[in-house]
Scaffold this motif. Sequence first.
Motif, PDB file in Angstrom:
ATOM      1  N   ASN A  14       0.824  -1.210   0.000  1.00  0.00           N
ATOM      2  CA  ASN A  14       0.000   0.000   0.000  1.00  0.00           C
ATOM      3  C   ASN A  14       0.857   1.258   0.000  1.00  0.00           C
ATOM      4  N   ALA A  15       1.927   1.241   0.782  1.00  0.00           N
ATOM      5  CA  ALA A  15       2.810   2.407   0.853  1.00  0.00           C
ATOM      6  C   ALA A  15       3.451   2.683  -0.505  1.00  0.00           C
ATOM      7  N   ALA A  16       3.838   1.625  -1.209  1.00  0.00           N
ATOM      8  CA  ALA A  16       4.446   1.799  -2.533  1.00  0.00           C
ATOM      9  C   ALA A  16       3.425   2.322  -3.537  1.00  0.00           C
ATOM     10  N   ALA A  17       2.195   1.821  -3.457  1.00  0.00           N
ATOM     11  CA  ALA A  17       1.142   2.311  -4.345  1.00  0.00           C
ATOM     12  C   ALA A  17       0.843   3.776  -4.064  1.00  0.00           C
ATOM     13  N   TRP A  18       0.795   4.132  -2.788  1.00  0.00           N
ATOM     14  CA  TRP A  18       0.526   5.530  -2.406  1.00  0.00           C
ATOM     15  C   TRP A  18       1.621   6.454  -2.934  1.00  0.00           C
ATOM     16  N   GLU A  19       2.851   6.021  -2.859  1.00  0.00           N
ATOM     17  CA  GLU A  19       3.963   6.823  -3.382  1.00  0.00           C
ATOM     18  C   GLU A  19       3.759   7.095  -4.879  1.00  0.00           C
ATOM     19  N   TYR A  20       3.349   6.072  -5.625  1.00  0.00           N
ATOM     20  CA  TYR A  20       3.109   6.239  -7.061  1.00  0.00           C
ATOM     21  C   TYR A  20       1.939   7.178  -7.318  1.00  0.00           C
ATOM     22  N   TRP A  21       0.855   7.014  -6.584  1.00  0.00           N
ATOM     23  CA  TRP A  21      -0.309   7.870  -6.787  1.00  0.00           C
ATOM     24  C   TRP A  21      -0.039   9.309  -6.380  1.00  0.00           C
ATOM     25  N   ARG A  22       0.766   9.503  -5.347  1.00  0.00           N
ATOM     26  CA  ARG A  22       1.132  10.871  -4.956  1.00  0.00           C
ATOM     27  C   ARG A  22       1.953  11.523  -6.062  1.00  0.00           C
ATOM     28  N   TRP A  23       2.853  10.745  -6.670  1.00  0.00           N
ATOM     29  CA  TRP A  23       3.634  11.276  -7.791  1.00  0.00           C
ATOM     30  C   TRP A  23       2.706  11.670  -8.930  1.00  0.00           C
ATOM     31  N   ASN A  24       1.718  10.856  -9.226  1.00  0.00           N
ATOM     32  CA  ASN A  24       0.782  11.136 -10.307  1.00  0.00           C
ATOM     33  C   ASN A  24      -0.067  12.372 -10.032  1.00  0.00           C
ATOM     34  N   VAL A  84      -4.283  -9.055 -15.578  1.00  0.00           N
ATOM     35  CA  VAL A  84      -4.327  -8.369 -14.279  1.00  0.00           C
ATOM     36  C   VAL A  84      -4.458  -6.871 -14.517  1.00  0.00           C
ATOM     37  N   GLY A  85      -5.482  -6.259 -13.901  1.00  0.00           N
ATOM     38  CA  GLY A  85      -5.716  -4.836 -14.075  1.00  0.00           C
ATOM     39  C   GLY A  85      -5.789  -4.090 -12.761  1.00  0.00           C
ATOM     40  N   ASP A  86      -5.696  -2.769 -12.837  1.00  0.00           N
ATOM     41  CA  ASP A  86      -5.775  -1.912 -11.653  1.00  0.00           C
ATOM     42  C   ASP A  86      -7.211  -1.844 -11.137  1.00  0.00           C
ATOM     43  N   VAL A  87      -7.402  -1.956  -9.842  1.00  0.00           N
ATOM     44  CA  VAL A  87      -8.712  -1.742  -9.230  1.00  0.00           C
ATOM     45  C   VAL A  87      -9.092  -0.265  -9.287  1.00  0.00           C
ATOM     46  N   PHE A  88      -8.142   0.618  -8.982  1.00  0.00           N
ATOM     47  CA  PHE A  88      -8.397   2.056  -8.929  1.00  0.00           C
ATOM     48  C   PHE A  88      -7.869   2.702 -10.206  1.00  0.00           C
ATOM     49  N   ARG A  89      -8.791   3.279 -11.001  1.00  0.00           N
ATOM     50  CA  ARG A  89      -8.416   3.925 -12.259  1.00  0.00           C
ATOM     51  C   ARG A  89      -9.150   5.253 -12.383  1.00  0.00           C
ATOM     52  N   ASP A  90      -8.389   6.297 -12.703  1.00  0.00           N
ATOM     53  CA  ASP A  90      -8.923   7.650 -12.861  1.00  0.00           C
ATOM     54  C   ASP A  90      -9.719   8.066 -11.625  1.00  0.00           C
ATOM     55  N   ARG A  91      -9.073   7.967 -10.482  1.00  0.00           N
ATOM     56  CA  ARG A  91      -9.721   8.281  -9.204  1.00  0.00           C
ATOM     57  C   ARG A  91      -8.807   9.098  -8.289  1.00  0.00           C
ATOM     58  N   LEU A  92      -9.446   9.954  -7.504  1.00  0.00           N
ATOM     59  CA  LEU A  92      -8.781  10.633  -6.396  1.00  0.00           C
ATOM     60  C   LEU A  92      -8.695   9.630  -5.254  1.00  0.00           C
ATOM     61  N   VAL A  93      -7.492   9.428  -4.717  1.00  0.00           N
ATOM     62  CA  VAL A  93      -7.280   8.384  -3.723  1.00  0.00           C
ATOM     63  C   VAL A  93      -6.847   8.989  -2.389  1.00  0.00           C
ATOM     64  N   LEU A  94      -7.434   8.470  -1.306  1.00  0.00           N
ATOM     65  CA  LEU A  94      -7.055   8.861   0.048  1.00  0.00           C
ATOM     66  C   LEU A  94      -6.802   7.593   0.858  1.00  0.00           C
TER      67      LEU A  94
END
Length: 340
Positions: A14-24, A84-94
């Motif tokens: 989760n931490a690694a995914a959050w890092e990527y989404w924060r970059w995006n 295999v696909g992303d669950v979260f796509r084109d979304r604001l994530v918290l």
Amino acid sequence: MTVELTRERVVAINAAAWEYWRWNANQAEDWTRGYLARRGLRGLQAGYAPEGWARLVGRMRGRGYGADELVAAGLAFRTEGGGVGDVFRDRLVLPYRDETGGIIGFTARRNPATDDVADAPAKYLNTTSTLAFDKSRDLYGIDPAAGRRIQAGARVVFVEGALDVEAIRRTGSPVVPLSGCGTALTATHLERVRQIHPGAAALAVFAFDADGAGQAAAVRAWDLLTDDEAGTAGALVLPAGTDPAQLIQDCHVQALAERLAQPQSLVSVVVDVVLARHDLTTVEGRVNALRAAAALVARIPDVPLSRVGTQLHARLAPHTDLGVIAGELAIAAAAARGTT
């Protein structure tokens, strides 16, 4: 294929995914910053899960996380064909966090540009159950700072969504807003805050819309509390069709702060719900309303009961004597305690 994960591994993923989404969230295609600014939440640290079938999956696999791990962590899904696909796509994530600050799951809002599209995906999407996250237990808004404040006696305010939590934080009120993010309040949610502080549920404030759904939610919350908690819990009743996030968006920060500073009692809200179910213009309706309200609140301590009597008298007067009301409350209380 089934993969065995530990809770710690899920938190790391989760931490690694959050890092990527924060970059995006700082890239040209990101719409979340503008959206948050319009909602009165400029500067909120959100992530952006970009469009695309498997952009997160590709990034994470490049960092050594396997596809099966991502599926088990609730970040990816596998198709019948094996893709295999992303669950979260084109979304604001918290992120949902725990008292240590670890990221245990996510809640995500779809792109508002699709809000009027007939076949749009769900408005909000939460992580599915994993070793780290359970939506019936975990609450958005818990983190190390919130945990310390609850332990110190700060009032918890239960609201509906993550943006409501962030809106209340903007008021500067000395409360701790928490949310199940669209999931109805559960007994396990309440137990979660009691684990942090035994008296947290007794001090809690429950936020509701002033409509039928809000009234039903008030009664559900009432039913989940212990007798003592039911007598001391508070309620934040908002105008129908609005919520804390909407009040912040409409620049009513001070009005929201004032409501938080002086919440109604949950008892009074529940009594009003019961009275609204009866025709108070008839003798029969008033009698039935009085008895129903008395039976519902009979389990609470005596001092709040006296306040209920005053409330009932105000609603039923001049047709019903205060002594009659007190008598019905006493009868109901005795029946609830198994005495005569």
